[in-house]
Design a protein around this motif. Sequence first.
Motif, PDB file in Angstrom:
ATOM      1  N   ALA A   1       0.834  -1.204   0.000  1.00 39.03           N
ATOM      2  CA  ALA A   1       0.000   0.000   0.000  1.00 39.03           C
ATOM      3  C   ALA A   1       0.865   1.249   0.000  1.00 39.03           C
ATOM      4  CB  ALA A   1      -0.925  -0.002   1.205  1.00 39.03           C
ATOM      5  N   GLU A   2       2.030   1.195   0.673  1.00 38.61           N
ATOM      6  CA  GLU A   2       2.949   2.341   0.709  1.00 38.61           C
ATOM      7  C   GLU A   2       3.490   2.639  -0.685  1.00 38.61           C
ATOM      8  OE1 GLU A   2       5.158   5.498   1.922  1.00 38.61           O
ATOM      9  OE2 GLU A   2       3.722   4.409   3.153  1.00 38.61           O
ATOM     10  N   ALA A   3       3.834   1.605  -1.449  1.00 41.30           N
ATOM     11  CA  ALA A   3       4.362   1.798  -2.802  1.00 41.30           C
ATOM     12  C   ALA A   3       3.309   2.407  -3.714  1.00 41.30           C
ATOM     13  CB  ALA A   3       4.859   0.473  -3.363  1.00 41.30           C
ATOM     14  N   ASN A   4       2.050   1.950  -3.579  1.00 43.37           N
ATOM     15  CA  ASN A   4       0.977   2.509  -4.398  1.00 43.37           C
ATOM     16  C   ASN A   4       0.723   3.966  -4.058  1.00 43.37           C
ATOM     17  OD1 ASN A   4       0.602   0.182  -5.852  1.00 43.37           O
ATOM     18  ND2 ASN A   4      -1.045  -0.581  -4.547  1.00 43.37           N
ATOM     19  N   SER A   5       0.750   4.312  -2.770  1.00 47.60           N
ATOM     20  CA  SER A   5       0.498   5.692  -2.387  1.00 47.60           C
ATOM     21  C   SER A   5       1.663   6.595  -2.807  1.00 47.60           C
ATOM     22  CB  SER A   5       0.243   5.809  -0.888  1.00 47.60           C
ATOM     23  OG  SER A   5       1.392   5.457  -0.162  1.00 47.60           O
ATOM     24  N   LEU A   6       2.900   6.071  -2.780  1.00 48.84           N
ATOM     25  CA  LEU A   6       4.052   6.839  -3.226  1.00 48.84           C
ATOM     26  C   LEU A   6       3.964   7.102  -4.731  1.00 48.84           C
ATOM     27  CD1 LEU A   6       6.610   8.163  -2.195  1.00 48.84           C
ATOM     28  CD2 LEU A   6       7.826   6.045  -2.662  1.00 48.84           C
ATOM     29  N   ARG A   7       3.564   6.097  -5.479  1.00 52.79           N
ATOM     30  CA  ARG A   7       3.385   6.274  -6.928  1.00 52.79           C
ATOM     31  C   ARG A   7       2.247   7.268  -7.187  1.00 52.79           C
ATOM     32  NH1 ARG A   7       4.394   5.440 -11.847  1.00 52.79           N
ATOM     33  NH2 ARG A   7       2.885   4.800 -13.414  1.00 52.79           N
ATOM     34  N   GLU A   8       1.195   7.177  -6.410  1.00 53.57           N
ATOM     35  CA  GLU A   8       0.072   8.111  -6.556  1.00 53.57           C
ATOM     36  C   GLU A   8       0.525   9.546  -6.282  1.00 53.57           C
ATOM     37  OE1 GLU A   8      -3.269   8.025  -3.672  1.00 53.57           O
ATOM     38  OE2 GLU A   8      -4.433   7.412  -5.423  1.00 53.57           O
ATOM     39  N   LEU A   9       1.371   9.738  -5.275  1.00 49.84           N
ATOM     40  CA  LEU A   9       1.917  11.065  -4.984  1.00 49.84           C
ATOM     41  C   LEU A   9       2.786  11.564  -6.138  1.00 49.84           C
ATOM     42  CD1 LEU A   9       2.856  10.714  -1.218  1.00 49.84           C
ATOM     43  CD2 LEU A   9       1.183  12.290  -2.182  1.00 49.84           C
ATOM     44  N   ALA A  10       3.594  10.673  -6.706  1.00 51.43           N
ATOM     45  CA  ALA A  10       4.452  11.056  -7.829  1.00 51.43           C
ATOM     46  C   ALA A  10       3.618  11.460  -9.042  1.00 51.43           C
ATOM     47  CB  ALA A  10       5.394   9.911  -8.179  1.00 51.43           C
ATOM     48  N   VAL A  11       2.556  10.717  -9.316  1.00 52.60           N
ATOM     49  CA  VAL A  11       1.674  11.060 -10.436  1.00 52.60           C
ATOM     50  C   VAL A  11       0.968  12.384 -10.161  1.00 52.60           C
ATOM     51  CG1 VAL A  11      -0.380  10.343 -11.722  1.00 52.60           C
ATOM     52  CG2 VAL A  11       1.380   8.664 -11.167  1.00 52.60           C
ATOM     53  N   ALA A  12       0.576  12.626  -8.917  1.00 52.12           N
ATOM     54  CA  ALA A  12      -0.075  13.891  -8.563  1.00 52.12           C
ATOM     55  C   ALA A  12       0.879  15.071  -8.750  1.00 52.12           C
ATOM     56  CB  ALA A  12      -0.588  13.839  -7.131  1.00 52.12           C
ATOM     57  N   ILE A  13       2.125  14.918  -8.337  1.00 45.43           N
ATOM     58  CA  ILE A  13       3.117  15.987  -8.540  1.00 45.43           C
ATOM     59  C   ILE A  13       3.340  16.207 -10.034  1.00 45.43           C
ATOM     60  CG2 ILE A  13       5.532  16.660  -8.198  1.00 45.43           C
ATOM     61  CD1 ILE A  13       5.429  15.136  -5.532  1.00 45.43           C
ATOM     62  N   TYR A  14       3.431  15.128 -10.796  1.00 44.82           N
ATOM     63  CA  TYR A  14       3.600  15.210 -12.249  1.00 44.82           C
ATOM     64  C   TYR A  14       2.436  15.984 -12.871  1.00 44.82           C
ATOM     65  CZ  TYR A  14       3.372  13.542 -17.096  1.00 44.82           C
ATOM     66  OH  TYR A  14       3.272  13.462 -18.453  1.00 44.82           O
ATOM     67  N   THR A  15       1.208  15.693 -12.436  1.00 48.64           N
ATOM     68  CA  THR A  15       0.021  16.352 -12.985  1.00 48.64           C
ATOM     69  C   THR A  15       0.003  17.840 -12.635  1.00 48.64           C
ATOM     70  OG1 THR A  15      -1.208  14.294 -12.804  1.00 48.64           O
ATOM     71  CG2 THR A  15      -2.504  16.305 -13.023  1.00 48.64           C
ATOM     72  N   VAL A  16       0.294  18.162 -11.387  1.00 46.82           N
ATOM     73  CA  VAL A  16       0.316  19.567 -10.962  1.00 46.82           C
ATOM     74  C   VAL A  16       1.406  20.326 -11.718  1.00 46.82           C
ATOM     75  CG1 VAL A  16       0.896  21.074  -9.013  1.00 46.82           C
ATOM     76  CG2 VAL A  16      -0.753  19.238  -8.720  1.00 46.82           C
ATOM     77  N   ASN A  17       2.564  19.707 -11.884  1.00 44.73           N
ATOM     78  CA  ASN A  17       3.673  20.343 -12.596  1.00 44.73           C
ATOM     79  C   ASN A  17       3.310  20.592 -14.060  1.00 44.73           C
ATOM     80  OD1 ASN A  17       6.346  21.350 -12.659  1.00 44.73           O
ATOM     81  ND2 ASN A  17       7.033  19.449 -13.603  1.00 44.73           N
ATOM     82  N   ARG A  18       2.646  19.622 -14.690  1.00 47.93           N
ATOM     83  CA  ARG A  18       2.260  19.749 -16.092  1.00 47.93           C
ATOM     84  C   ARG A  18       1.247  20.882 -16.265  1.00 47.93           C
ATOM     85  NH1 ARG A  18      -1.554  16.275 -18.767  1.00 47.93           N
ATOM     86  NH2 ARG A  18      -1.630  15.303 -16.740  1.00 47.93           N
ATOM     87  N   HIS A  19       0.298  20.998 -15.341  1.00 43.13           N
ATOM     88  CA  HIS A  19      -0.685  22.071 -15.427  1.00 43.13           C
ATOM     89  C   HIS A  19      -0.074  23.429 -15.092  1.00 43.13           C
ATOM     90  CE1 HIS A  19      -3.683  18.855 -15.596  1.00 43.13           C
ATOM     91  NE2 HIS A  19      -4.495  19.772 -16.079  1.00 43.13           N
TER      92      HIS A  19
END
Length: 156
Positions: free
Chosen positions: A2-20
């Motif tokens: 669950a920790e790995a999934n949440s870390l990946r989710e955080l990375a994708v969220a940062i990627y999305t915010v950065n792209r916008h």
Amino acid sequence: MAEANSLRELAVAIYTVNRHAKTAPDNRPLYQLKKQAIAKLLTTGGAEKVGLHFVDNPKHSKQHSTVLVRCEEFLFHTLPEKEDFTHLPHLGAQDLEFRNPQERMSLKAARDILTKFAGEVGEKSIPSSNKKPLPTKKRRVSNTEVFRSSYLDGKR
């Protein structure tokens, strides 16, 4: 797991915010959210500083560097701190061949995830009780006398 999934989710969220943030008219809150999330990931061990990169388009023709941060398989750039120049290796120019994996997440979902993880973006705002009304300027009219002309009055 669950920790790995949440870390990946955080990375994708940062990627999305950065792209916008790159195309947003007012990108300051998005970049602040990215900065807070990466700072918290660095302190918790979810991300690591890799090295320094030269900036591709320096402002005012002054070369400067950014810190390359790795979170999962994503790479992000942040502003360096003073000790980064002594502790991190300088990697030179950015590798233009590397791209982050393309992921899709709505900006609202990404903001919610990062706000829940890193907290609210601290914006400096003045409370309304401390605001003083602006003084109104009084215009001074210097010549209030009526202009008399003998030509207009018909007198000579």
